[in-house]
Design an enzyme around this catalytic site. Sequence first.
Site, PDB file in Angstrom:
ATOM      1  N   ASP A 147       0.668  -1.304   0.109  1.00 47.60           N
ATOM      2  CA  ASP A 147      -0.080   0.000   0.016  1.00 47.60           C
ATOM      3  C   ASP A 147       0.898   1.288   0.054  1.00 47.60           C
ATOM      4  O   ASP A 147       0.715   2.013   0.863  1.00 47.60           O
ATOM      5  CB  ASP A 147      -0.883  -0.035   1.109  1.00 47.60           C
ATOM      6  CG  ASP A 147      -1.825  -0.998   1.208  1.00 47.60           C
ATOM      7  OD1 ASP A 147      -3.024  -1.014   0.821  1.00 47.60           O
ATOM      8  OD2 ASP A 147      -1.490  -2.481   1.473  1.00 47.60           O
ATOM      9  N   HIS A 300     -11.701  -3.074   6.810  1.00 46.51           N
ATOM     10  CA  HIS A 300     -11.881  -4.265   6.073  1.00 46.51           C
ATOM     11  C   HIS A 300     -11.958  -5.528   6.698  1.00 46.51           C
ATOM     12  O   HIS A 300     -11.488  -6.583   6.212  1.00 46.51           O
ATOM     13  CB  HIS A 300     -10.356  -4.491   5.083  1.00 46.51           C
ATOM     14  CG  HIS A 300     -10.227  -3.269   4.218  1.00 46.51           C
ATOM     15  ND1 HIS A 300     -11.111  -2.579   3.571  1.00 46.51           N
ATOM     16  CD2 HIS A 300      -9.125  -2.242   4.512  1.00 46.51           C
ATOM     17  CE1 HIS A 300     -10.308  -1.544   2.818  1.00 46.51           C
ATOM     18  NE2 HIS A 300      -9.215  -1.445   3.514  1.00 46.51           N
ATOM     19  N   HIS A 329      -4.323  -0.350   6.631  1.00 47.81           N
ATOM     20  CA  HIS A 329      -3.376   0.597   6.443  1.00 47.81           C
ATOM     21  C   HIS A 329      -2.969   0.718   7.996  1.00 47.81           C
ATOM     22  O   HIS A 329      -3.055   1.723   8.663  1.00 47.81           O
ATOM     23  CB  HIS A 329      -4.045   1.936   6.069  1.00 47.81           C
ATOM     24  CG  HIS A 329      -4.303   1.820   4.595  1.00 47.81           C
ATOM     25  ND1 HIS A 329      -5.300   2.813   3.930  1.00 47.81           N
ATOM     26  CD2 HIS A 329      -4.063   0.935   3.574  1.00 47.81           C
ATOM     27  CE1 HIS A 329      -5.413   2.271   2.892  1.00 47.81           C
ATOM     28  NE2 HIS A 329      -4.849   1.365   2.576  1.00 47.81           N
TER      29      HIS A 329
END
Length: 436
Positions: A147, A300, A329
């Site tokens: 990411d 998520h 994240h």
Amino acid sequence: MKNMEPKSMIVVLTVLLIVATGADYVRPPPRKTLHFPWSTKASSHPQQVHISLAGDKHMRITWITSDKSSPSIVEYGTSRKSYNSIAKGESTSYRYFLYKSGKIHHTVIGPLEHDTMYFYRCGGNGPEFQFKTPPSHFPVTFAVAGDLGQTGWTKSTIKHIKQCKYDVHVLPGDLSYADYMQHRWDTFGELVQPLASSRPWMVTQGNHEKEEIPILKKGFVSYNSRWKMPFDESGSNSNLYYSFEVAGVHIIMLGSYADYDEYSDQYNWLKADLSKVDRERTPWLLAVFHVPWYNSNHAHQGEGDDMMASMEPLLYAAGVDVVFAGHVHAYERSRRVYNGKLDACGPNHITIGDGGNREGLAHKYLNPQPEWSVFREASFGHGEFRVMNSTHAFWSWHRNDDDESVRSDQVWITSLVGSGCLAETSREPRNMLMEP
């Protein structure tokens, strides 16, 4: 996109709105997205140079030129400005509405010697680049960060990875965060070129690589065109999943956004690939994909459950040592776990989707902390996985703390080789790999 047809503009803006809408957790203000000056380089100048492993003793060199007539050749050798070998490759390009990519070159060079510095030039002109091939035996070091994106935090993470003496970079999805804006793929390529041209970058796809617009655009066109991985070399029929080996480590790169049920091509490829793994030759077995299966963050939550239900028994049967994922994240490391419970024969799961993306960090965690979760923190950073020998590896996570790399989590991990977990009679799922 100012000249785009009204209908196309509406579709793209709608999709962008959907993509931008996240879960209900609150993220802190991220660092600003980086801006890049307009390029004034010659049309034949190689840009966005990156390399990846391409089978035993071979390396794929990828670069882009504006000049459509530029040849897909790479000259290389072990001395500066002295090239005693040359290889010719292939090229491709793609359109995305009004955007047209440059000429994307993919050229495989080799055979190469292990643990050796090579100097190379792309397209017959331009600057000289250099890379070092991975060693043929332990120790071997992997830098791991997912990411990434293109923000101030990304720049900080890349700076810290550069300071790490690594052999291969592993990226579990979400590279550029272009999100339909194709020029952001170009700026990402320029951003990572200093690192990605000198050490192999092995990547898998994330949700931000999909860029699918129903009816109008298929998914992963940009990603597949620009970041070609060794799927052919590993018997896969898709760039979205493949495997490769470094020294004594076999690494499986899976696709969270490719079909993964028991009737899918990916599932059957995985079974076949795992059945070929020789733990005497590669005593370490790793898996990498984007969406984590073990995640105690609110962000998520549960998104990896279906893939986990399908593929976790295969990884467990094969004795996978460590699983790396991104998407969330933040950083999290688990104990050895299988089927939601602590299991000495299961893999350690590590979520490292904290490379520096523009969306910020995921701060909210489930409480109480699950028994399998041993360390979790919402900070940007990167990881280093140093495999010392056939039985021991050292994992460390380095937080980006005020632009300094701070080692915040570390642990010695023992391979399942020699643990008794790999014996044929040790567990029932082992037989799954042998089934037709």
